[in-house]
Scaffold this motif. Structure first.
Motif, short mmCIF file in Angstrom:
data_model
loop_
_atom_site.label_atom_id
_atom_site.label_comp_id
_atom_site.label_asym_id
_atom_site.label_seq_id
_atom_site.Cartn_x
_atom_site.Cartn_y
_atom_site.Cartn_z
N GLY A 577 0.81 -1.21 0.00
CA GLY A 577 0.00 0.00 0.00
C GLY A 577 0.84 1.26 0.00
N SER A 578 0.17 2.33 -0.28
CA SER A 578 0.87 3.60 -0.34
C SER A 578 -0.10 4.70 0.07
CB SER A 578 1.33 3.82 -1.78
OG SER A 578 2.21 4.91 -1.81
N SER A 579 0.41 5.71 0.72
CA SER A 579 -0.49 6.79 1.10
C SER A 579 0.25 8.12 1.10
CB SER A 579 -1.10 6.53 2.48
OG SER A 579 -0.10 6.45 3.44
N ILE A 580 -0.52 9.15 0.96
CA ILE A 580 0.01 10.51 0.99
C ILE A 580 -0.53 11.15 2.26
CG2 ILE A 580 -0.20 12.79 -0.11
CD1 ILE A 580 1.48 11.17 -1.82
N ARG A 581 0.35 11.79 2.99
CA ARG A 581 -0.06 12.41 4.24
C ARG A 581 0.27 13.89 4.21
NH1 ARG A 581 3.04 12.51 9.11
NH2 ARG A 581 4.46 11.05 8.18
N TYR A 582 -0.67 14.69 4.68
CA TYR A 582 -0.42 16.12 4.83
C TYR A 582 -0.52 16.42 6.30
CZ TYR A 582 -1.17 21.16 4.65
OH TYR A 582 -1.06 22.51 4.84
N ALA A 591 -4.54 9.96 2.65
CA ALA A 591 -5.33 9.25 1.67
C ALA A 591 -4.44 8.16 1.10
CB ALA A 591 -5.80 10.18 0.56
N GLY A 592 -4.96 6.95 1.04
CA GLY A 592 -4.11 5.89 0.56
C GLY A 592 -4.90 4.74 -0.02
N LEU A 593 -4.17 3.84 -0.65
CA LEU A 593 -4.79 2.67 -1.27
C LEU A 593 -3.84 1.49 -1.08
CD1 LEU A 593 -7.17 1.72 -3.16
CD2 LEU A 593 -5.54 2.01 -5.03
N ALA A 594 -4.43 0.35 -0.75
CA ALA A 594 -3.60 -0.85 -0.63
C ALA A 594 -4.25 -1.98 -1.41
CB ALA A 594 -3.45 -1.25 0.83
N ALA A 595 -3.41 -2.85 -1.94
CA ALA A 595 -3.90 -4.07 -2.57
C ALA A 595 -3.61 -5.19 -1.60
CB ALA A 595 -3.18 -4.30 -3.89
N GLN A 596 -4.65 -5.95 -1.28
CA GLN A 596 -4.50 -6.98 -0.27
C GLN A 596 -4.89 -8.33 -0.84
OE1 GLN A 596 -6.53 -6.39 3.62
NE2 GLN A 596 -7.23 -8.45 3.24
N ASN A 597 -4.01 -9.28 -0.68
CA ASN A 597 -4.31 -10.62 -1.16
C ASN A 597 -4.34 -11.59 0.01
OD1 ASN A 597 -2.63 -13.33 -2.46
ND2 ASN A 597 -4.63 -12.71 -3.23
N LEU A 598 -5.43 -12.36 0.11
CA LEU A 598 -5.57 -13.38 1.13
C LEU A 598 -5.65 -14.71 0.40
CD1 LEU A 598 -8.35 -12.53 3.73
CD2 LEU A 598 -6.01 -13.23 4.20
N GLN A 599 -4.82 -15.65 0.81
CA GLN A 599 -4.84 -16.95 0.17
C GLN A 599 -5.10 -17.99 1.24
OE1 GLN A 599 -1.52 -16.68 -2.59
NE2 GLN A 599 -1.77 -18.89 -2.80
N LEU A 600 -6.21 -18.72 1.13
CA LEU A 600 -6.55 -19.72 2.13
C LEU A 600 -6.33 -21.10 1.53
CD1 LEU A 600 -10.01 -18.26 3.29
CD2 LEU A 600 -7.77 -17.71 4.18
N ASP A 601 -5.61 -21.94 2.21
CA ASP A 601 -5.39 -23.31 1.77
C ASP A 601 -5.79 -24.24 2.90
OD1 ASP A 601 -3.73 -23.57 -0.87
OD2 ASP A 601 -3.00 -21.78 0.19
N GLY A 602 -6.67 -25.15 2.62
CA GLY A 602 -7.09 -26.07 3.68
C GLY A 602 -7.16 -27.49 3.16
N ALA A 603 -6.70 -28.42 3.99
CA ALA A 603 -6.80 -29.83 3.63
C ALA A 603 -7.44 -30.55 4.82
CB ALA A 603 -5.43 -30.41 3.34
N TYR A 604 -8.44 -31.37 4.56
CA TYR A 604 -9.21 -31.98 5.64
C TYR A 604 -9.21 -33.49 5.53
CZ TYR A 604 -10.90 -27.25 5.91
OH TYR A 604 -10.97 -25.90 6.02
N SER A 605 -8.98 -34.15 6.64
CA SER A 605 -9.09 -35.61 6.66
C SER A 605 -9.65 -36.00 8.03
CB SER A 605 -7.73 -36.26 6.42
OG SER A 605 -6.80 -35.78 7.36
N ILE A 606 -9.93 -37.27 8.21
CA ILE A 606 -10.51 -37.70 9.48
C ILE A 606 -9.44 -37.68 10.57
CG2 ILE A 606 -11.52 -39.68 10.70
CD1 ILE A 606 -13.08 -40.26 8.12
N ASP A 607 -8.25 -38.15 10.22
CA ASP A 607 -7.16 -38.14 11.19
C ASP A 607 -5.88 -37.76 10.44
OD1 ASP A 607 -5.71 -38.30 13.50
OD2 ASP A 607 -6.22 -40.40 13.94
N ARG A 608 -4.82 -37.57 11.21
CA ARG A 608 -3.58 -37.03 10.68
C ARG A 608 -3.08 -37.77 9.42
NH1 ARG A 608 0.25 -33.59 13.10
NH2 ARG A 608 -1.00 -33.52 14.98
N ASP A 609 -3.09 -39.10 9.44
CA ASP A 609 -2.52 -39.83 8.31
C ASP A 609 -3.57 -40.45 7.40
OD1 ASP A 609 0.12 -39.29 9.14
OD2 ASP A 609 -0.11 -40.82 10.70
#
Lengths: 937, 249
Positions: A577-582, A591-609
């Motif tokens: 992001g970037s902003s201008i301050r007076y 006043a400013g603007l930011a680009a935000q990226n959220l990446q969700l990764d999920g893996a589901y199983s009954i048990d660990r292995d």
């Protein structure tokens, strides 16, 4: 009086006449060096001889000649000062003639070494006291660990021989005093060889009459040199502390104490408390005395950019020290204690603290809950009891080093171990639309939970040569681990169904780990004196592994597959992001603007292995988040502010799990792996006005939230044969919800400094959307709260307070409009503080609370009255005895009324009612022998 | 009293003649310390003041710059635009209107001050406080200074001033003046406010001495100003609140 004045005047006149002194006089003279050199333009002053007050001054001519013309003829102290010379003072009696020629005044130069070495090089203050010259020895830098002797070797005019014998200005120093007192006998070397140089602030060398002349009182002219070493203020340490013990009726008791030691660089404190009167932690005053200089911290978590401004904060959510934040329900027994160390020499700040606390809560409560469906209603009455034991060990440290004026490094580390052991019994009784009983459910759950958390972070700031240009880098790690077991039992009894009872036993084993790595970068570039350009980048990677294994103890602990889950979830967060301050003269805008990226990764199983239950879930969200903020301070004590930002909150982990939680069979909680982040437009306006002349304040503010994607909990309510009425909640995203709030506060005097009035009010309007059995339900919530208070201080020894409040909550439901209702809470509070004897105080507080909901004919009044008398004892006010009565009417219970979404709930919990308590306290600093109008900590 | 003023004025004027060569700008570093200011408020209980000092310590300090423009007869002191704190997290507060202009030849003051946000211009003759002259010497910004003290009973301030023995101008920072030399350092209430010259730049002064043309300020006398101050001090004492917000320390 008058007679005396006349007499005095007459006396004066007589003296004046008899002496025949002129009333005005001209004083003249000349200033010259003792060796006869000229001292051009000397400063000559006339002082009042009694207190050295400056009466007149002049400057001599190029030859040092000066004159005061036509000044009052009274005794003066004539003072001559000249750069590089010792100031000279001489008494000047009233003159008998009209011109008082004081002749030639000879001034003595300050030795070159004193001037150059002491004043100019070491920047020490030179003090001349008659024949004594002293200076600030701490200005002379010596290596750490040096003795006073090592330091004396560096001081001009002082010689120390190989054996440690001292001479000053060529004469032997026969005596060395410390703070004016002899130090371990007569050997002058005892002090100089043993005291550390860093303990000394001033060195004074002066002439002392010999022992002989001290005895005879006759000056034998054999003056000898003596030296006095003045100890530094900071080596005069301080300590304070207090201790309290109290016993009461109903088996009530309490005790607490703290002790602090400090000097100008270091602070050390210990604190401990134990009680069964629902004080679950420390109060603010104790917290401040415990944390000392670390009470207020730079809120610097290293998350630069919007919303990451540096502020001071006090304690806070993450505080390692528990605050007394009891919610008014149940009975608690509490123990806690800790130690804190602070070091601060302005360049280096270090602090570290340890705290242990435990609370055991016993809570019995009953709740009434009514739930509305599109065409029907059902109710449940719950009685529950909870025994909950929690304990925490916390260690926190912070280190800040100012490497130089351009570079600052901050390192923080905190860790916490928590243990929780809870037993929970609940009996639920369900009735249908026609108030006929349908079923009852008994739940019996035991939880055991241990967790550990570690967080560490580092921040480095660098300022460039160009003023205003700077860079800051941060890095942090958060780790947590928890293990828990839940032992669940439920028994469901039906009154009308074919199945009569249904019993469920379940054992949940939870094992969670979380790790987060994050880093931020901030670069500030000044565009001009008033304009700044900021650019920031934030990165965070969070991984959570949750393993929840549910087994059936009735079936050899066999796993229940549809309730067990292992999931591995990673959230990757990137923001640029970037902003201008007076910022200039009270106007600050960003006043400013930011680009935000959220990446969700999920893996589901009954048990660990085990194999994955579904394909891995991978979702990515890109958002552009604008941010505006403006603050303006007008010249007439009016502050205005406005802000807008686009807020994004990632979903909570528990909301994402693709499995349901059935700790209560009648209330299932499901997760939603497809849940997206909550996004909203958030804006606010505020205004503050202060009138210092009339001592009044006004503040008005408004906030609005418009949701693009709100996370709401949809409900499915169905009648299941083996369960009865079952509610299932599932989070989902919905847009269209909103929330508006408005607040106002003001306080102003009615009679200045004697009677003030204050008004506080707020209004809350909100629309929330959620589905009940797949039908959209719009809930409108209108809440109003107003509070009016008076504060009177007729005398310094008496303070009255009176305030009254009204809280209204109107809720309307689109699915069943006849269920629209109004919850009312009224409250009146009166208090008095009265110092009725010089060291005796009476304090009392009366509260009358009314809880009402007309639709259910609910109406309950609760009066509570507390009163206490205390007396301070002892010459230094160090002892205090107090007798207190709590809840004299014995009527205290906790009532909460709440309505949201599609239900209304009322909760009544027992808590500590009437008891009497006698306490004794000892305070090393002494107790305040007055009532404070304001609490400045 | 009047006579004394005239005498001082005459002396100051004559001193001015001798010091014709001195003209320039002096930059003062002003260090405020909130907990030390609180420590001097005697009507707030000792226990509370000790607690504040213990909890705030070094964190209650902030710094700023001020400039004094000097000529042999006229001086003007005002806050500087220059920031003394690193401004990488800059928030700009509204600058308080404060200008002290003294003419030592004409013996007049034109002090522009703010009380509770209202701007006044105090126009009066100069009346120096009763300084006590002490026997201590130290160096400030390259000049050997002598110590003087004064107790301001109205503002409850213990003032220590260090005046240069070789700059014969009776001016000083803030509203302090009336010593045989230019005041280069002032310590109010043991570090509550420390004003210390850190840069002396001798060069011709041009328009720096002028007061701004657009100045909305009510004209009052020194006595009226002191009366306003007294009312404020009394009220704050009654309220048991620190007196230093809303007025210049």
């Amino acid at each position: 009086m008058n007679k005396h004045a006349w007499l005095l005047a007459l006396l004066f006149l007589c003296t004046a006449l008899s002496a025949q002194n002129p009333s005005r006089v001209t004083i003249k003279g000349a200033v010259i060096d003792t060796s006869g050199d000229e001292t051009p333009l000397p400063t000559v002053m006339l002082l009042n001889p009694s207190d050295s007050t400056l009466v007149n001054f002049t400057r001599g001519d190029n030859n040092g000649a000066f004159s005061f013309k036509n000044v009052k003829n009274v005794p003066y102290l004539l003072k001559v000062s000249y750069v590089g010379y010792l100031p000279l003072q001489q008494h000047l009696p009233a003159s008998a003639t009209e011109t008082n020629d004081v002749g030639t005044i000879r001034i003595k130069p300050i030795t070159n070494e004193l001037m150059e070495v002491v004043v100019r090089a070491a920047k020490a203050t030179l003090s001349i006291r008659g024949d004594t010259i002293e200076y600030d020895a701490s200005s002379f830098k010596v290596p750490p660990g040096s003795t006073v002797e090592d330091m004396l070797r560096r001081l001009p005019g002082i010689n120390v021989d190989a054996d440690g014998n001292i001479s000053a200005q060529g004469k032997d120093v026969k005596r060395v005093y410390v703070d004016g007192k002899t130090f371990f006998g007569d050997d002058p070397k005892a002090a100089t060889k043993n005291l550390g140089a860093e303990t000394i602030s001033k060195v004074q060398v002066y002439n002392e009459a010999s022992e002989q002349s001290k005895l005879t009182g006759v000056d034998d002219g054999k003056d000898q040199k003596a030296m006095n070493l003045e100890l530094k203020e900071e080596y005069k340490k301080g300590a304070f502390g207090k201790i309290t013990g109290a016993v009461g009726t109903e088996e009530r008791w309490a005790s607490r104490g703290n002790y602090n030691r400090f000097n100008t660089k270091e602070q050390f404190s210990i604190i401990a408390y134990a009680n069964n009167i629902n004080q679950t932690g420390v109060n603010w005053e104790d917290y401040g005395e415990f944390k000392g200089q670390n009470t207020f911290n730079d809120y610097d978590n290293g998350d630069f950019g919007f919303g990451g401004n540096r502020n001071y904060y006090f304690g806070g959510e993450d505080s390692d020290v528990p605050f007394n934040n009891f919610d008014g329900r149940g009975f608690t027994e509490n123990f806690g204690g800790g130690a804190n160390y602070n070091f601060d020499n302005k360049k280096t700040k270090f602090n570290s603290s340890y705290f242990y606390n435990q609370t055991e809560l016993t809570l019995d409560q009953s709740a009434f809950r009514q739930t509305f469906l599109q065409d029907s209603t059902f109710s449940n009455t719950d009685t529950s009891s909870r025994l909950d034991f929690r304990s925490n060990h916390s260690i926190s440290s912070r280190f800040e080093q100012e490497i130089d004026s351009n570079n600052v490094l901050i390192i923080k580390a905190n860790t916490r171990f928590s243990h929780n052991d809870a037993r929970y019994n609940q009996a639920q009784y369900f009735t249908d639309n026609n108030d006929l009983p349908s079923n009852s459910l008994d739940i019996n759950n035991d939880n055991l939970f241990d967790s550990w958390r570690l967080s560490g972070s580092g921040i480095f700031r660098h300022r460039f040569k160009k003023k205003g240009r700077s860079v800051a880098v941060s890095a942090g790690y958060n780790g947590s681990k928890s293990d828990g077991t839940e032992n669940l039992f439920s028994l469901n009894r039906f009154f009308r169904a074919t199945t009569i009872t249904e019993q469920i036993r379940q054992l949940n084993v939870n094992d969670n780990t979380g790790q987060q790595l994050k880093s931020s970068l901030l670069f500030t570039e000044p565009l001009s004196k008033k304009w700044f350009w900021e650019t920031f980048y934030n990165f965070a990677r969070s991984n959570n592994k949750v393993n929840r294994q549910v087994v059936d103890p009735e079936l050899n602990n066999e796993r229940i597959n549809d309730l067990s889950v292992f999931y591995d979830n990673t959230v990757l967060y990137n923001r640029l992001g970037s902003s201008i301050r007076y910022s200039n003269n009270g106007l600050n805008a960003t006043a400013g603007l930011a680009a935000q990226n959220l990446q969700l990764d999920g893996a589901y199983s009954i048990d660990r292995d085990m194999p994955l239950l579904t394909d891995p879930i991978q979702r990515s969200f890109l958002n552009y988040t604008p941010n505006f903020d403006i603050n303006y301070e007008t010249p007439f004590n009016l502050w205005l502010g406005a802000n807008y930002n686009y807020e994004i909150n990632e979903p909570q982990l528990s909301d994402l799990q693709p499995i349901h939680n059935v700790n209560n069979p009648a209330y299932r909680i499901e997760g939603n792996p497809n849940l997206g982040p909550q996004r909203s437009h958030s804006m606010g306006l505020n205004l503050n006005y202060w009138n210092p002349a009339s001592l009044s304040n006004v503040g008005i503010g408004a906030g609005l939230n418009l949701y693009d994607d709100q996370i709401v909990y949809n409900q499915t309510i169905e009648v299941i044969d083996s369960i009865g009425v079952r509610t299932t909640t599932r989070p989902d995203n919905v847009s269209g919800g909103n929330n508006f709030n408005l607040y106002l506060w003001s306080n102003f005097p009615i009679v200045k400094t004697k009677l003030t009035m204050n008004i506080n009010g707020d209004a809350n309007l909100g629309k929330s959307l959620s589905q009940v059995n797949s039908i959209e339900n719009e809930t409108f919530n209108k809440g109003f709260n107003i509070r009016v208070g008076f504060n009177a201080t007729p005398t310094q020894k008496l303070i009255f307070g009176l305030n009254a409040g009204l809280r209204l909550n109107n809720i309307s439901y689109s699915i069943q409009e006849e269920q629209n209702q109004q919850i009312k809470n009224y409250n009146v509070d009166a208090s008095v503080k009265w110092q009725f004897l010089s060291k005796s105080f009476f304090e009392s507080n009366f509260n009358y609370a009314v809880y009402r909901n007309d639709r259910f004919n609910f109406n309950q009044d609760i009066p509570t009255w507390n009163a206490s008398v205390r007396r301070i004892l002892g010459k230094q006010n160090r002892l205090e005895m107090r007798f207190a009565a709590f809840d004299i009417f014995n009527r205290r219970v906790s009532i909460t009324q709440n309505a949201t979404q599609n239900y209304v709930i009322r909760n009544i919990a027992g808590t500590l009612a009437r008891y009497f308590m006698l306490s004794a306290s000892y305070n090393m600093r002494g107790y305040e022998n007055k009532i404070n109008k304001n609490q400045w900590w | 009293m009047k006579q004394r003023i005239i005498v001082i004025a005459l002396l100051l004027a004559s001193a001015g003649v001798q010091a014709q060569e001195i003209e320039g700008t002096i930059r003062y570093l002003v260090t405020h310390n909130w907990s030390k200011k609180m420590a001097a408020v005697d009507y707030i209980s000792k226990q509370q003041r000790e607690r504040i000092a213990y909890m705030w310590g070094n964190r209650s300090e902030w710094k700023m710059f001020a400039n004094m423009y000097i000529t042999p007869t006229v001086t003007k002191y005002e806050d500087s635009e220059e920031k003394a704190e690193p401004d990488d997290e800059g928030y700009s507060w509204r600058k308080e209107v404060f200008m002290v202009k003294h003419d030592y030849a004409a013996n007049t003051m034109q002090d522009v001050v703010q009380i509770f946000g209202k701007t006044y211009i105090v126009e009066d003759s100069l009346r120096a406080p009763e300084w006590k002259i002490l026997n201590d010497l130290k160096e400030v910004a390259g000049h050997i200074c002598m110590k003087a003290s004064w107790t301001d009973t109205l503002k409850q301030q213990k003032v220590i001033a260090w005046f240069a023995m070789d700059i014969p101008i009776s001016a000083g920072p803030e509203r302090f003046y009336g010593l045989p030399g230019l005041i280069l350092e002032v310590d109010v209430n043991d570090g509550g406010m420390l004003v210390s010259a850190d840069k002396i730049d001798l060069k011709k002064i041009t328009t720096e001495l002028d007061l701004p043309k657009k100045l909305k300020a009510k004209k009052i006398s020194e006595a009226e100003y002191l009366a306003l101050l007294k009312k404020h001090m009394d009220q704050k004492k009654e309220e048991e609140e620190p007196p230093f917000w809303g007025i210049r320390y």
